[in-house]
Design an enzyme around this catalytic site. Structure first.
Site, PDB file in Angstrom:
ATOM      1  N   CYS A 112       0.815  -1.221   0.000  1.00  0.00           N
ATOM      2  CA  CYS A 112       0.000   0.000   0.000  1.00  0.00           C
ATOM      3  C   CYS A 112       0.847   1.270   0.000  1.00  0.00           C
ATOM      4  O   CYS A 112       0.325   2.370  -0.154  1.00  0.00           O
ATOM      5  CB  CYS A 112      -0.958  -0.013   1.181  1.00  0.00           C
ATOM      6  SG  CYS A 112      -1.850  -1.561   1.312  1.00  0.00           S
ATOM      7  N   HIS A 249      -3.713   6.567   2.536  1.00  0.00           N
ATOM      8  CA  HIS A 249      -4.113   5.250   2.036  1.00  0.00           C
ATOM      9  C   HIS A 249      -5.506   4.890   2.574  1.00  0.00           C
ATOM     10  O   HIS A 249      -5.785   5.050   3.763  1.00  0.00           O
ATOM     11  CB  HIS A 249      -3.083   4.206   2.456  1.00  0.00           C
ATOM     12  CG  HIS A 249      -3.519   2.811   2.191  1.00  0.00           C
ATOM     13  ND1 HIS A 249      -3.999   2.405   0.963  1.00  0.00           N
ATOM     14  CD2 HIS A 249      -3.576   1.717   2.993  1.00  0.00           C
ATOM     15  CE1 HIS A 249      -4.325   1.130   1.035  1.00  0.00           C
ATOM     16  NE2 HIS A 249      -4.084   0.688   2.252  1.00  0.00           N
ATOM     17  N   ASN A 279     -10.343  -1.268  -0.067  1.00  0.00           N
ATOM     18  CA  ASN A 279      -8.902  -1.013  -0.012  1.00  0.00           C
ATOM     19  C   ASN A 279      -8.274  -1.526  -1.310  1.00  0.00           C
ATOM     20  O   ASN A 279      -8.305  -2.728  -1.576  1.00  0.00           O
ATOM     21  CB  ASN A 279      -8.344  -1.763   1.212  1.00  0.00           C
ATOM     22  CG  ASN A 279      -6.844  -1.615   1.378  1.00  0.00           C
ATOM     23  OD1 ASN A 279      -6.143  -1.206   0.468  1.00  0.00           O
ATOM     24  ND2 ASN A 279      -6.361  -1.972   2.548  1.00  0.00           N
TER      25      ASN A 279
HETATM   26  N1  ACO Z   1     -18.317 -10.019   9.126  1.00  0.00           N
HETATM   27  C1  ACO Z   1     -18.819 -10.336  10.349  1.00  0.00           C
HETATM   28  N2  ACO Z   1     -18.025 -10.664  11.376  1.00  0.00           N
HETATM   29  C2  ACO Z   1     -16.689 -10.686  11.174  1.00  0.00           C
HETATM   30  C3  ACO Z   1     -16.125 -10.366   9.910  1.00  0.00           C
HETATM   31  C4  ACO Z   1     -17.000 -10.045   8.871  1.00  0.00           C
HETATM   32  N3  ACO Z   1     -16.570  -9.719   7.644  1.00  0.00           N
HETATM   33  N4  ACO Z   1     -14.788 -10.477  10.018  1.00  0.00           N
HETATM   34  C5  ACO Z   1     -14.507 -10.827  11.282  1.00  0.00           C
HETATM   35  N5  ACO Z   1     -15.651 -10.963  11.972  1.00  0.00           N
HETATM   36  C6  ACO Z   1     -15.836 -11.323  13.380  1.00  0.00           C
HETATM   37  C7  ACO Z   1     -14.674 -12.135  13.911  1.00  0.00           C
HETATM   38  O1  ACO Z   1     -14.839 -13.509  13.622  1.00  0.00           O
HETATM   39  C8  ACO Z   1     -14.761 -11.849  15.380  1.00  0.00           C
HETATM   40  O2  ACO Z   1     -15.777 -12.655  15.950  1.00  0.00           O
HETATM   41  P1  ACO Z   1     -15.627 -13.276  17.424  1.00  0.00           P
HETATM   42  O3  ACO Z   1     -15.512 -12.081  18.322  1.00  0.00           O
HETATM   43  O4  ACO Z   1     -16.872 -14.052  17.571  1.00  0.00           O
HETATM   44  O5  ACO Z   1     -14.368 -14.079  17.368  1.00  0.00           O
HETATM   45  C9  ACO Z   1     -15.249 -10.403  15.440  1.00  0.00           C
HETATM   46  O6  ACO Z   1     -15.848 -10.129  14.165  1.00  0.00           O
HETATM   47  C10 ACO Z   1     -14.132  -9.414  15.697  1.00  0.00           C
HETATM   48  O7  ACO Z   1     -13.064  -9.715  14.784  1.00  0.00           O
HETATM   49  P2  ACO Z   1     -11.755  -8.874  14.762  1.00  0.00           P
HETATM   50  O8  ACO Z   1     -10.852  -9.373  13.689  1.00  0.00           O
HETATM   51  O9  ACO Z   1     -11.220  -8.804  16.168  1.00  0.00           O
HETATM   52  O10 ACO Z   1     -12.362  -7.486  14.339  1.00  0.00           O
HETATM   53  P3  ACO Z   1     -11.777  -6.051  14.539  1.00  0.00           P
HETATM   54  O11 ACO Z   1     -12.680  -5.294  15.413  1.00  0.00           O
HETATM   55  O12 ACO Z   1     -10.313  -6.068  14.858  1.00  0.00           O
HETATM   56  O13 ACO Z   1     -11.930  -5.467  13.079  1.00  0.00           O
HETATM   57  C11 ACO Z   1     -10.632  -5.009  11.121  1.00  0.00           C
HETATM   58  C12 ACO Z   1     -11.238  -6.084  11.993  1.00  0.00           C
HETATM   59  C13 ACO Z   1     -11.748  -4.159  10.554  1.00  0.00           C
HETATM   60  C14 ACO Z   1      -9.889  -5.657   9.980  1.00  0.00           C
HETATM   61  C15 ACO Z   1      -9.701  -4.165  12.010  1.00  0.00           C
HETATM   62  O14 ACO Z   1      -8.752  -4.966  12.665  1.00  0.00           O
HETATM   63  C16 ACO Z   1      -9.008  -3.126  11.235  1.00  0.00           C
HETATM   64  O15 ACO Z   1      -9.566  -2.133  10.893  1.00  0.00           O
HETATM   65  N6  ACO Z   1      -7.708  -3.318  10.957  1.00  0.00           N
HETATM   66  C17 ACO Z   1      -6.938  -2.408  10.162  1.00  0.00           C
HETATM   67  C18 ACO Z   1      -6.231  -3.149   9.151  1.00  0.00           C
HETATM   68  C19 ACO Z   1      -6.755  -2.963   7.792  1.00  0.00           C
HETATM   69  O16 ACO Z   1      -7.601  -2.169   7.481  1.00  0.00           O
HETATM   70  N7  ACO Z   1      -6.148  -3.726   6.941  1.00  0.00           N
HETATM   71  C20 ACO Z   1      -6.339  -3.618   5.566  1.00  0.00           C
HETATM   72  C21 ACO Z   1      -5.137  -4.071   4.852  1.00  0.00           C
HETATM   73  S1  ACO Z   1      -3.699  -3.390   5.457  1.00  0.00           S
HETATM   74  C22 ACO Z   1      -3.471  -1.917   4.830  1.00  0.00           C
HETATM   75  O17 ACO Z   1      -3.993  -1.603   3.809  1.00  0.00           O
HETATM   76  C23 ACO Z   1      -2.619  -1.012   5.562  1.00  0.00           C
END
Ligand code: ACO
Length: 324
Positions: A112, A249, A279
């Site tokens: 990215c 980004h 993304n």
């Molecule tokens: N739909 C429904 N539920 C989901 C989904 C989905 N698509 N994905 C995960 N879950 C569930 C998980 O199974 C988990 O359930 P559980 O609590 O029963 O185990 C729950 O949601 C929470 O999952 P987490 O992975 O802990 O969710 P989090 O709140 O951390 O959000 C996210 C995930 C949005 C990816 C967050 O970590 C984030 O914003 N990270 C930033 C990284 C990013 O955006 N990366 C993109 C690529 S990297 C880059 O471009 C820099």
């Protein structure tokens, strides 16, 4: 002293659009979960176009807008982590497709941060005085490395391309930059492992799918990237208020909200379009820049100052401050 400037911008996205509700039909997810955590509402997915096809569309648009012949280009850099093939490079395919006979072309692999790294390199090529015109394009078909059985990542990404024409200029347009890499945290965001397969090797499997530690990436963006952005502003001898727009980004709207607070910048100065594209990795910043120009938010008259910041796999990060 030689200088470079961004003289044109363009973007292209595949026509097929997949909404969060469409995804909810094929996996256990919901529009509510995706949009509340990421801001993403839909994404464009390529059905019958490759990364080089998207990049070629951008290159053609840039040449048309600038009324330039492909023969006049000196170089083409395509930032991508989803090339059609490792060899020939995506950039070499674009060079052939548009008939840029004089141009040398290569791909930049920095996830990215790829577009920002490539733009910085392109500026140096022109500032060397050896080259006058080049295309810097970010192009991705992330849909081919997404594991569509993993709802934790599949909902986040999209396909698209954007780019700029860089030309030699009479004054300084690139004001400051900071780029970095921390390979020791590389395993936090991975894709595209090529396994060993020779008859002499202990065979290891290919692992092409994208995997990430979402929380770690979130923290990295908020801490390290925000810090690096502040350092770049300091290095430019500008104040935060002097920067008209921050093009960051487009991973996640919550990251943008937190960064705005941390940097002391109004969210109005941090445009977003991840709701429409998801993304798109190396393509996200040039798509956003091109849309901002289309909407008249940013003009190419040389009287605005913008900050571009990419961050992601590697881990990598890069920030540029430019007059545009
Ligand atoms: N739909 C429904 N539920 C989901 C989904 C989905 N698509 N994905 C995960 N879950 C569930 C998980 O199974 C988990 O359930 P559980 O609590 O029963 O185990 C729950 O949601 C929470 O999952 P987490 O992975 O802990 O969710 P989090 O709140 O951390 O959000 C996210 C995930 C949005 C990816 C967050 O970590 C984030 O914003 N990270 C930033 C990284 C990013 O955006 N990366 C993109 C690529 S990297 C880059 O471009 C820099």
């Amino acid at each position: 002293m030689k200088y470079a400037r961004i003289s044109q911008v363009a973007h292209y996205a595949p026509r097929q659009v997949i909404t969060n509700d469409d995804l909810a039909e094929i996996m256990d997810t919901s529009d509510e979960w995706i949009s509340s955590r990421t801001g993403i509402k839909k994404r464009h997915l390529a059905y019958d176009e490759s990364t080089s096809d998207l990049a070629t569309k951008v290159a053609e648009k840039l040449l048309t807008k600038a009324d330039l012949s492909a023969d006049e280009l000196d170089f083409i850099i395509v930032a991508t982590i989803t090339p059609d093939s490792l060899m020939p490079s995506t950039a070499a395919r674009v060079q052939a497709n548009i008939g840029a006979k004089k141009a040398f072309a290569f791909d930049m692999t920095a996830a990215c941060s790829g577009f920002v790294f490539a733009l910085s390199m392109g500026e140096k090529l022109i500032a060397s005085g050896t080259y006058q015109k080049g295309l810097i394009i970010g192009s991705e078909t992330l849909s081919k490395v997404v594991d569509w059985t993993d709802r934790g990542t599949a909902v986040l990404f999209g396909d698209g391309a954007g780019g700029v024409l860089l030309e030699s200029a009479q004054m300084q347009y690139f004001l400051a930059e900071k780029q970095g890499t921390d390979g020791s945290r590389g395993e936090k965001l991975t894709s595209g492992f090529l396994g060993l397969s020779s008859p002499f090797a202990q065979e290891t499997p290919d692992q092409k799918y994208l995997a990430m530690d979402g929380r770690a990436i979130f923290d990295f963006a908020i801490r390290d990237v925000a810090q690096s952005i502040s350092e770049t502003i300091e290095a430019s001898h500008l104040e935060v208020e002097d920067i008209d727009y921050f093009l960051l980004h487009q991973a996640n709207e919550r990251i943008l909200n937190k960064m705005a607070k941390k940097l002391g910048v109004s969210r109005n100065k941090i445009p977003a379009n991840m709701m429409e594209y998801g993304n798109t990795s190396a393509a996200s910043i040039p798509i956003l820049l091109s849309e901002c120009v289309e909407q008249g938010i940013i003009n190419l008259n040389g009287n605005q100052t913008i900050l571009l910041s990419g961050f992601g796999g590697g881990l990598t990060w890069g920030t540029l401050i430019v007059t545009i």
